[in-house]
Design a protein around this motif. Structure first.
Motif, PDB file in Angstrom:
ATOM      1  N   LEU A 249     -84.710 -80.457  72.894  1.00 42.02           N
ATOM      2  CA  LEU A 249     -85.135 -79.336  73.727  1.00 42.02           C
ATOM      3  C   LEU A 249     -83.936 -78.523  74.199  1.00 42.02           C
ATOM      4  N   VAL A 250     -84.137 -77.224  74.370  1.00 46.62           N
ATOM      5  CA  VAL A 250     -83.114 -76.328  74.908  1.00 46.62           C
ATOM      6  C   VAL A 250     -83.686 -75.662  76.161  1.00 46.62           C
ATOM      7  N   ALA A 251     -82.920 -74.744  76.741  1.00 49.63           N
ATOM      8  CA  ALA A 251     -83.333 -74.133  78.007  1.00 49.63           C
ATOM      9  C   ALA A 251     -84.672 -73.422  77.905  1.00 49.63           C
ATOM     10  N   ALA A 252     -84.974 -72.872  76.748  1.00 42.89           N
ATOM     11  CA  ALA A 252     -86.263 -72.186  76.576  1.00 42.89           C
ATOM     12  C   ALA A 252     -87.431 -73.161  76.681  1.00 42.89           C
ATOM     13  N   ASP A 253     -87.182 -74.437  76.395  1.00 43.48           N
ATOM     14  CA  ASP A 253     -88.234 -75.461  76.461  1.00 43.48           C
ATOM     15  C   ASP A 253     -88.313 -76.106  77.844  1.00 43.48           C
ATOM     16  N   GLU A 254     -87.149 -76.298  78.485  1.00 43.74           N
ATOM     17  CA  GLU A 254     -87.076 -76.929  79.810  1.00 43.74           C
ATOM     18  C   GLU A 254     -85.881 -76.325  80.543  1.00 43.74           C
ATOM     19  N   THR A 255     -86.144 -75.557  81.603  1.00 46.72           N
ATOM     20  CA  THR A 255     -85.066 -74.848  82.297  1.00 46.72           C
ATOM     21  C   THR A 255     -84.186 -75.765  83.147  1.00 46.72           C
ATOM     22  N   ASP A 256     -84.757 -76.818  83.712  1.00 44.14           N
ATOM     23  CA  ASP A 256     -83.985 -77.738  84.550  1.00 44.14           C
ATOM     24  C   ASP A 256     -83.058 -78.561  83.663  1.00 44.14           C
ATOM     25  N   HIS A 257     -81.741 -78.424  83.876  1.00 44.80           N
ATOM     26  CA  HIS A 257     -80.773 -79.069  82.974  1.00 44.80           C
ATOM     27  C   HIS A 257     -80.847 -80.585  83.012  1.00 44.80           C
ATOM     28  N   ARG A 258     -81.159 -81.168  84.188  1.00 40.06           N
ATOM     29  CA  ARG A 258     -81.222 -82.628  84.297  1.00 40.06           C
ATOM     30  C   ARG A 258     -82.487 -83.166  83.631  1.00 40.06           C
ATOM     31  N   LYS A 259     -83.619 -82.501  83.869  1.00 40.95           N
ATOM     32  CA  LYS A 259     -84.861 -82.923  83.222  1.00 40.95           C
ATOM     33  C   LYS A 259     -84.761 -82.754  81.708  1.00 40.95           C
ATOM     34  N   ARG A 260     -84.103 -81.671  81.285  1.00 44.81           N
ATOM     35  CA  ARG A 260     -83.933 -81.443  79.848  1.00 44.81           C
ATOM     36  C   ARG A 260     -83.105 -82.556  79.219  1.00 44.81           C
ATOM     37  N   ALA A 261     -82.050 -82.974  79.915  1.00 45.79           N
ATOM     38  CA  ALA A 261     -81.211 -84.065  79.416  1.00 45.79           C
ATOM     39  C   ALA A 261     -82.015 -85.362  79.299  1.00 45.79           C
ATOM     40  N   ALA A 262     -82.828 -85.660  80.314  1.00 52.10           N
ATOM     41  CA  ALA A 262     -83.632 -86.888  80.302  1.00 52.10           C
ATOM     42  C   ALA A 262     -84.629 -86.878  79.152  1.00 52.10           C
ATOM     43  N   LYS A 263     -85.286 -85.738  78.940  1.00 44.64           N
ATOM     44  CA  LYS A 263     -86.259 -85.641  77.841  1.00 44.64           C
ATOM     45  C   LYS A 263     -85.565 -85.801  76.487  1.00 44.64           C
ATOM     46  N   ASN A 264     -84.384 -85.221  76.356  1.00 43.78           N
ATOM     47  CA  ASN A 264     -83.656 -85.343  75.092  1.00 43.78           C
ATOM     48  C   ASN A 264     -83.135 -86.759  74.870  1.00 43.78           C
ATOM     49  N   MET A 265     -82.786 -87.441  75.964  1.00 45.32           N
ATOM     50  CA  MET A 265     -82.409 -88.848  75.836  1.00 45.32           C
ATOM     51  C   MET A 265     -83.565 -89.647  75.248  1.00 45.32           C
ATOM     52  N   ARG A 266     -84.751 -89.419  75.769  1.00 45.57           N
ATOM     53  CA  ARG A 266     -85.927 -90.158  75.281  1.00 45.57           C
ATOM     54  C   ARG A 266     -86.138 -89.910  73.786  1.00 45.57           C
ATOM     55  N   ILE A 267     -85.920 -88.672  73.354  1.00 45.90           N
ATOM     56  CA  ILE A 267     -86.082 -88.347  71.935  1.00 45.90           C
ATOM     57  C   ILE A 267     -85.062 -89.095  71.090  1.00 45.90           C
ATOM     58  N   LEU A 268     -83.799 -89.080  71.515  1.00 49.37           N
ATOM     59  CA  LEU A 268     -82.740 -89.719  70.730  1.00 49.37           C
ATOM     60  C   LEU A 268     -82.846 -91.245  70.748  1.00 49.37           C
ATOM     61  N   LEU A 269     -83.322 -91.798  71.855  1.00 48.88           N
ATOM     62  CA  LEU A 269     -83.421 -93.258  71.967  1.00 48.88           C
ATOM     63  C   LEU A 269     -84.555 -93.831  71.112  1.00 48.88           C
TER      64      LEU A 269
ATOM     65  N   ASN B 158     -73.819 -80.048  76.398  1.00 47.44           N
ATOM     66  CA  ASN B 158     -74.464 -79.976  77.712  1.00 47.44           C
ATOM     67  C   ASN B 158     -75.124 -78.628  77.951  1.00 47.44           C
ATOM     68  N   GLU B 159     -74.487 -77.566  77.489  1.00 55.08           N
ATOM     69  CA  GLU B 159     -75.049 -76.236  77.665  1.00 55.08           C
ATOM     70  C   GLU B 159     -76.390 -76.120  76.943  1.00 55.08           C
ATOM     71  N   LEU B 160     -76.479 -76.727  75.772  1.00 55.86           N
ATOM     72  CA  LEU B 160     -77.712 -76.676  74.983  1.00 55.86           C
ATOM     73  C   LEU B 160     -78.762 -77.664  75.470  1.00 55.86           C
ATOM     74  N   PHE B 161     -78.360 -78.931  75.571  1.00 53.74           N
ATOM     75  CA  PHE B 161     -79.335 -80.011  75.696  1.00 53.74           C
ATOM     76  C   PHE B 161     -79.452 -80.606  77.092  1.00 53.74           C
ATOM     77  N   GLY B 162     -78.690 -80.074  78.056  1.00 55.99           N
ATOM     78  CA  GLY B 162     -78.820 -80.550  79.427  1.00 55.99           C
ATOM     79  C   GLY B 162     -77.765 -81.563  79.820  1.00 55.99           C
ATOM     80  N   SER B 163     -77.689 -81.852  81.126  1.00 52.80           N
ATOM     81  CA  SER B 163     -76.674 -82.787  81.620  1.00 52.80           C
ATOM     82  C   SER B 163     -77.034 -83.273  83.015  1.00 52.80           C
ATOM     83  N   ALA B 164     -76.312 -84.300  83.444  1.00 52.32           N
ATOM     84  CA  ALA B 164     -76.426 -84.821  84.810  1.00 52.32           C
ATOM     85  C   ALA B 164     -75.036 -85.246  85.253  1.00 52.32           C
TER      86      ALA B 164
END
Length: 316
Positions: free
Chosen positions: A139-159, A216-222
């Protein structure tokens, strides 16, 4: 050797009077910019304001422009700042041509830095485009604007690549915590989730330092990312069996417990002739076991430091 904006005088002399002059040598003395400089311009009239350091004075005062030896420039520095520690003023005064050369040096440095900044920006954008193509499922910002939530969702995908293992990915105000039972080792998971860290805490400055990256800019961060792996009774039992098999001499006469949890309360607590407890050794062995592939992956990082021999471990 890297060039400097001006050459230091052979000897540094004290100020003869209290008047600040264009071309005068100054020393910043600040913690992060301990550097000599030349005063290149004075704006307004000097009023010799009272006060210490960064304590502002309501009296109208002069402001100074400075070129430092590195080519860095400061503009409109208040007079009362320059006149007090950690700054220092000296009696040395540079000529008009030396001042002009220092300014030209600073201008050339600024131009070079601007070119480098544009090149870095282009490289940053190119890397973002490459990552977007390599990881179209994320996911990128267009899919989820909150950078922390975006990072968590992408973690779930990669895991999901760790098939057969269920992960819990939870967020709070500034962190993401990933927890799971058995499954892959902590280093295997950290290799994925640590990419989402926004930076690191610097104990020397007691502050958090953000490190911007295309990922981080693309996929989010915490700010903080934590991993928490739990061990089942079966995994602990495997570790106990391995420990008694590896150390027959050290554990001679010490019965292997049927309940693996007993190793954490055994007496003696310490493994004979080793500087570690039974619990540390068992935890360390479990830490290095990849349950999904039934193999040991040699790794540092767990208390006790009982490393699997390289001959018995497969590379991650």
């Amino acid at each position: 050797m890297e060039r400097e904006a001006f050459s230091m005088p052979e000897s540094i002399i004290s100020m003869e009077d209290d008047t600040i002059r264009v071309g005068q040598l100054v020393y910043s003395g600040n913690l992060f910019s301990q550097e000599y400089g030349i005063i290149t311009a004075i704006h307004g009239e000097q009023t010799h304001p009272q006060g210490f350091g960064l304590v502002l004075n309501t009296t109208k005062m002069a402001e100074l422009d400075i070129v430092f030896s590195s080519g860095e420039r400061s503009y409109h520095v208040p007079e009362n700042v320059i006149r007090h520690l950690p700054w220092k003023l000296f009696g040395n005064t540079f000529s008009a041509s030396e001042i002009e050369n220092a300014i030209h040096f600073a201008e050339a440095r600024d131009q070079r830095k601007a070119i480098e900044k544009e090149a870095a920006k282009a490289k940053f954008i190119a890397e973002m485009e490459r990552l977007r193509k390599e990881y179209p499922q994320l996911l990128v910002a267009a899919d989820e604007t909150d950078h922390r939530k975006r990072a968590a969702k992408n973690m779930r995908i990669l895991l999901k690549q760790f098939k057969g293992c269920k992960f819990s990915v939870r967020t709070d105000d500034n962190s993401i915590r990933v927890s799971w039972m058995d499954g892959p080792t902590v280093p295997q998971v950290n290799e994925i989730i640590n990419a989402f860290k926004a930076g690191n805490f610097d104990g020397m400055t007691d502050s958090y330092e953000y490190q911007e990256s295309p990922w981080n800019e693309l996929f989010g961060s915490a700010m903080y990312v934590f991993s928490d792996r739990g061990y089942s009774e079966d995994l602990l039992k495997r570790s106990v069996v391995y420990l008694w098999k590896r150390l027959p001499g050290n554990l001679h006469g010490i019965p292997q417990p049927e309940n693996p949890a007993e190793v954490f309360t055994m007496t003696p607590r310490q493994i004979p002739e080793l500087n570690m407890t039974f619990g540390e050794a068992v935890n360390s062995l479990a830490y290095q076991f990849d349950c999904l592939n039934s193999r040991y992956v040699r790794a540092y990082g767990c208390s006790g430091g009982f490393l699997i021999p390289e001959s018995e471990a497969e590379a991650a």
